[in-house]
Design a protein around this motif. Structure first.
Motif, PDB file in Angstrom:
ATOM      1  N   ILE A 100       0.778  -1.341   0.174  1.00 40.85           N
ATOM      2  CA  ILE A 100      -0.082   0.091   0.108  1.00 40.85           C
ATOM      3  C   ILE A 100       0.819   1.341   0.217  1.00 40.85           C
ATOM      4  N   GLY A 101       0.722   2.354  -0.761  1.00 44.63           N
ATOM      5  CA  GLY A 101       1.315   3.382  -0.815  1.00 44.63           C
ATOM      6  C   GLY A 101       1.630   3.784  -2.262  1.00 44.63           C
ATOM      7  N   SER A 102       1.504   5.268  -2.440  1.00 45.52           N
ATOM      8  CA  SER A 102       1.764   5.752  -3.817  1.00 45.52           C
ATOM      9  C   SER A 102       3.005   6.927  -3.729  1.00 45.52           C
ATOM     10  N   SER A 103       3.589   6.994  -2.741  1.00 47.03           N
ATOM     11  CA  SER A 103       4.632   8.073  -2.436  1.00 47.03           C
ATOM     12  C   SER A 103       5.753   7.694  -3.431  1.00 47.03           C
ATOM     13  N   ASP A 104       6.591   8.674  -3.716  1.00 50.16           N
ATOM     14  CA  ASP A 104       7.896   8.366  -4.625  1.00 50.16           C
ATOM     15  C   ASP A 104       8.630   7.274  -4.081  1.00 50.16           C
ATOM     16  N   ALA A 105       8.785   7.565  -2.640  1.00 51.67           N
ATOM     17  CA  ALA A 105       9.580   6.661  -1.886  1.00 51.67           C
ATOM     18  C   ALA A 105       9.138   4.786  -2.121  1.00 51.67           C
ATOM     19  N   ILE A 106       7.928   4.680  -1.811  1.00 54.32           N
ATOM     20  CA  ILE A 106       7.580   3.304  -1.909  1.00 54.32           C
ATOM     21  C   ILE A 106       7.285   2.863  -3.517  1.00 54.32           C
ATOM     22  N   THR A 107       6.969   3.847  -4.492  1.00 55.90           N
ATOM     23  CA  THR A 107       7.103   3.723  -5.804  1.00 55.90           C
ATOM     24  C   THR A 107       8.337   3.082  -6.304  1.00 55.90           C
TER      25      THR A 107
END
Length: 468
Positions: free
Chosen positions: A157-164
């Motif tokens: 879960i997540g759509s931040s640049d870091a997790i992307t």
């Protein structure tokens, strides 16, 4: 094949399967050995029950192909194998005497199949294939029960640049067979990343998670590689290890930094030789398993301190994935909060709660030292208590409470210790291993104190929905 030698395996070989052929005719042993080598990683032969039992005492066999008439005693009288439910070897009996009563007796004794001599090779191979299919199904069911007991999710879960960026790395390295080292703080979702790597790898075997820090050091080798009967006190029967259960799949070695030095040496050999040696056995068995390791420590620092082998570190660190802590990607907190709210509400059988803008802002601004695990536990407590996050951290002053520093004067030292320790554990989202390191005590000491205070160890770490 000499002892200790790893057989070169054709592509159709079941890389964790073994067979023992028991027949007093050298020609039959030679004929079946050649045929079975196309199916099994390990093929052994014996001419008597006595020889067969000696081999069984040194290693596990998935299938036994046994002639009924043998020099020392009948195969049907081989009670050590027929009555050994823990080893669960499938037995195929052979005989050159057309006796229906003997066939019925053999099947009643627990045989998987009964074949008359002379036979066509296809007939024997079909019987063997049925046994292999049954063994693989048992392993699959075993791993399914483990999966259900852990209740693991498989969605990042997540759509931040870091997790992307993490997701993109997973997609690039998943199709390879290379060893992967996942690093990140406790509670960031290292096991979830490992599961994604496995699911996108195309490997047909199961995903087998192992917490190296949760298994007693003296039992770790047996858990990973298996053992033979009598190899140590309590080893009444031979047992397969988790590397065997992970055949053609992935084994995930979590908390690899907790692995004892002697096991680090054994693991290095497995990675280099692609073979395992069960505890107490003189033989190595070839394996086809992808290894993924994870740690919440900086392994290079452990290498410099001399607590982790340098050569193993470089062997594990072929591909590295660093998972950012939750505080480094606050924009993912809202998405994770909605995910956990729906998931927990569904599990509790209630309608999902709708959090206010203020609640979500409070959650985004929190430090989350326990990362995703702490957030999930927090959402669950808020739902159970009916208390929104914005209200949860508000300090309500006690009525008529004197403005004094420290703990109440009537508290015992045990009360103070209990309050402080449980606060630290809660701060880590229930991760007692991380809390123990912060408190400067061992995990066993912490478990002992919880058992003293609550009557059980209250192990929140069993709840690992998005955590490794």
């Amino acid at each position: 094949m000499s002892r200790g030698e790893v057989m070169s395996l054709p592509s159709t070989v079941n890389t964790s399967m073994s067979v023992l052929i028991v027949d007093d005719e050298p020609g039959m042993r030679s004929f079946l050995t050649k045929a079975m080598s196309k199916k099994f990683a390990l093929v052994e032969t014996a001419s008597t029950i006595t020889e067969a039992e000696q081999l069984r005492s040194k290693g596990h066999f998935d299938v036994l192909i046994v002639d009924i008439r043998l020099p020392d005693r009948s195969g049907i009288e081989w009670h050590e194998a027929l009555d050994d439910s823990e080893r669960q070897s499938d037995i195929i009996f052979m005989t050159g005497y057309a006796d229906m009563d003997v066939a019925i007796k053999a099947l009643r004794a627990g045989a998987s199949d009964f074949i008359m001599k002379p036979f066509h090779l296809e007939q024997m191979m079909s019987a063997v294939d049925r046994c292999i299919e049954k063994r693989l199904l048992k392993r699959e069911n075993f791993m399914l029960r483990r999966e259900l007991s852990h209740g693991q999710s498989s969605t990042i879960i997540g759509s931040s640049d870091a997790i992307t960026e993490v997701k993109q790395v997973i997609e690039r390295v998943a199709p390879t067979n290379a060893v992967v080292l996942i690093e990140g703080e406790s509670g960031t979702g290292k096991e979830l990343v490992a599961r994604q790597l496995h699911q996108l790898s195309g490997r047909t075997g199961p995903f087998v998670p192992v917490n190296c820090g949760a298994i007693a050091p003296e039992l770790l080798a047996s858990e990973l590689f298996g053992h033979v009967a009598g190899s140590f006190t309590g080893a009444k029967a031979s047992r397969e290890g988790l590397f065997s259960f992970a055949s053609d799949g992935t084994i995930f070695l979590d908390e690899i930094g907790e692995m004892p030095m002697n096991m680090q040496t054994a693991l290095l050999r497995v990675l280099e030789q692609r073979a395992i040696r069960p505890v107490g056995s003189e033989k190595e068995v070839a394996i086809n398993v992808r290894v993924i390791a994870a740690t919440n420590r900086l392994l290079i620092e452990e290498v410099e301190k001399g607590t982790f082998r340098r050569d193993l570190y470089y062997r594990l660190n072929v591909l590295n994935i660093l998972i950012p802590p939750l505080r480094a990607r606050p924009e993912d907190v809202v998405e994770l909060t909605h995910h956990f709210t729906v998931q927990i509400s569904r599990d509790l059988g209630i309608k999902p709660v709708l959090w206010s803008h203020e609640d979500l802002q409070v959650l985004k601004q929190h430090e989350w030292t326990g990362n995703i695990r702490e957030l999930k536990n927090m959402i669950e407590r808020c739902i159970l208590l009916g208390k929104p996050p914005a209200e949860y951290w508000k300090k309500d002053p006690l009525p008529n409470a004197p403005e004094t520093l420290g703990f109440p004067l009537d508290w015992t030292l045990k009360d103070v210790e209990k309050h402080h320790v449980t606060q630290v554990v809660d701060a880590y989202g229930g991760n007692k291993s991380a809390a123990a390191r912060d408190l400067g005590v061992s995990r066993k000491t912490l478990d002992r104190k919880y058992k003293d205070w609550f009557g059980h160890d209250d192990d929140h770490e069993a709840d690992q929905a998005l955590e490794s």
